[in-house]
Design an enzyme around this catalytic site. Structure first.
Site, PDB file in Angstrom:
ATOM      1  CG  HIS A 258      -2.121   0.855   1.041  1.00 14.95           C
ATOM      2  ND1 HIS A 258      -2.088   2.222   1.125  1.00 14.95           N
ATOM      3  CD2 HIS A 258      -3.391   0.515   0.703  1.00 14.95           C
ATOM      4  CE1 HIS A 258      -3.298   2.694   0.883  1.00 14.95           C
ATOM      5  NE2 HIS A 258      -4.101   1.689   0.618  1.00 14.95           N
ATOM      6  CG  ASP A 312      -8.375  -4.736  -2.915  1.00 12.72           C
ATOM      7  OD1 ASP A 312      -7.672  -3.778  -3.274  1.00 12.72           O
ATOM      8  OD2 ASP A 312      -9.618  -4.705  -2.944  1.00 12.72           O
TER       9      ASP A 312
END
Ligand code: SDX
Length: 381
Positions: A258, A312
């Protein structure tokens, strides 16, 4: 100004919507910790909070829920348009097309009129789930089913998708997943929404831009690829070998990493808890064991680089257990993220300056045009 690929670390706007601490792994919507909202709020209450900045009163929430419920249906023209799409098409493309098409029906573009803004919010929040569910039934060769006015937002979506009223636990878990995916500051699709909003175009075009951006596998599309990866690994004890090969081949691990978080995405941990509630009720999913093993094996291999599971990584396992087809995982992400996109749309309009960044030019110096006959027949002559 030095080149900053992907605008990494470059503040391009001021915002009061979402606050992320990537080192602590904390996420707040309008100052409220995501852990509190995910445990206590509803998606529509959180949507109201994100867009208008405060938790709604009892009357405000009841009015908002009723207005959304009244606008769930689609014009027959939108339904007919969805019937013209190839059933092999990706549902994110169908959603992007139908979201933009809404602009044809509400084209007043009166974005300085608070009533127009309110109505656009209601219509997009209300109709996007119906469009996602409608395309699912149409591509199966069925007629879409109408929304049920007696069902709350999340239950109604699962009903329109599966033609069965969902179990209360499934509806609760799904609604909480929507809360977790609703907003995340200037992620790629929200930045896309703000750039589009800054030209003062209509909100349907803003959402269509954002849907197209979210579809990419490095962004919202990752949740679909995670399941394919877990199935490729097959069993928990093969996770380490898979990771070693992927790292050796410089292959990105879907659902990991991320731009903001240097620790595990807090949403991933909350999603794991929701998943375990579902698995306890409806039966385990072997792929969850594979996922946990992959996370375990990745700690030593990727942890030192600050690469951990993101939102996710576990979401697809929950959607699968809820009976949602894999290629609808990202449209479900979009159903939720419309709340954040619309909050940023309103905020951009409140203090607008059209986005127009600069570049560092690395092309050719000035050259003179030459006639066709004077040009070499092929490049290396
Ligand atoms: C979402 O921005 C948001 O907030 C997004 C989101 C939201 O709520 O809106 O959180 C939702 O999009 C989550 C991310 C979903 N995407 C994926 O899971 C795809 C896999 N992840 C990567 O593609 C990547 O981690 C990104 C795109 C998420 C972030 O990429 P960055 O910040 O641009 O990092 P990078 O690609 O520059 O990588 C930095 C280093 C590289 O190694 P080096 O070349 O420096 O040696 O970290 C490595 C990368 O190879 N790396 C990974 C990795 N992610 C980064 N290595 C293996 N697997 C990964 N997943």
């Amino acid at each position: 100004m030095p080149l900053r690929p992907g605008l990494e670390g470059v503040p391009v706007t001021q915002s009061s919507i979402c606050d992320i601490d990537g080192n602590q792994g904390s996420l707040k919507y309008r100052g409220y910790p995501i852990t509190e909202l995910a445990s206590n709020s509803s998606f529509l209450e959180t949507t109201f909070l994100l867009i208008w900045g405060e938790l709604p009163s009892k009357q405000e929430l009841s009015d908002f829920e009723r207005e959304v419920q009244m606008h769930r249906r689609l014009s027959f023209r939108v339904r007919d348009m969805l019937k013209c799409f190839p059933e092999s098409g990706h549902p994110m493309d169908a959603l992007q097309s139908s979201a933009a098409a809404l602009g044809l029906f509400y084209s007043r573009r009166a974005i300085d009129d608070p009533k127009y803004i309110y109505n656009a919010v209601i219509r997009l929040v209300a109709k996007i789930p119906t469009m996602v569910a409608a395309f699912q039934l149409i591509r199966k060769g069925q007629d879409p089913i109408q929304p049920r006015d007696d069902l709350p937002y999340s239950s109604n979506f699962l009903y329109m998708l599966t033609e069965q009223e969902p179990d209360p636990l499934s509806a609760k878990v799904f609604d909480r997943c929507l809360i977790l995916h609703a907003e995340h500051s200037l992620n790629a699709s929200t930045f896309s929404a703000r750039v589009t909003a800054s030209t003062l175009t209509d909100p349907y075009a803003v959402v269509a831009s954002a849907v197209g951006t979210l579809a990419g596998p490095l962004h919202g599309g990752a949740n679909e690829d995670v399941i394919a990866m877990l199935e490729e690994i097959g069993t928990p004890h093969k996770a380490g070998e898979y990771l070693d090969n992927a790292i050796k081949n410089k292959q990105k691990i879907m659902g990991f990493g991320h731009r903001e978080y240097r620790v595990k995405d807090p949403r991933a941990s909350i999603l794991q808890n929701f998943g375990e509630e579902l698995f306890a009720r409806f039966g385990k999913d072997e792929m969850y064991e594979v996922a946990k093993s992959l996370e375990e094996e990745a700690i030593d291999r990727l942890g030192p680089k600050g690469i951990y599971p993101n939102v996710d990584f576990y979401s697809g396992l929950i959607y699968r257990k809820l009976g949602i087809p894999r290629d609808l995982f990202t449209p479900v992400f979009a159903i939720s993220r419309v709340a954040g996109w619309l909050a940023h749309w309103r905020e951009q309009l409140g203090a607008n300056r059209i986005f127009r960044p600069s570049q560092i030019y690395t092309g050719m110096k000035t050259r003179t045009w030459t006639a066709l006959e004077e040009r070499p027949n092929n490049k290396d002559e």
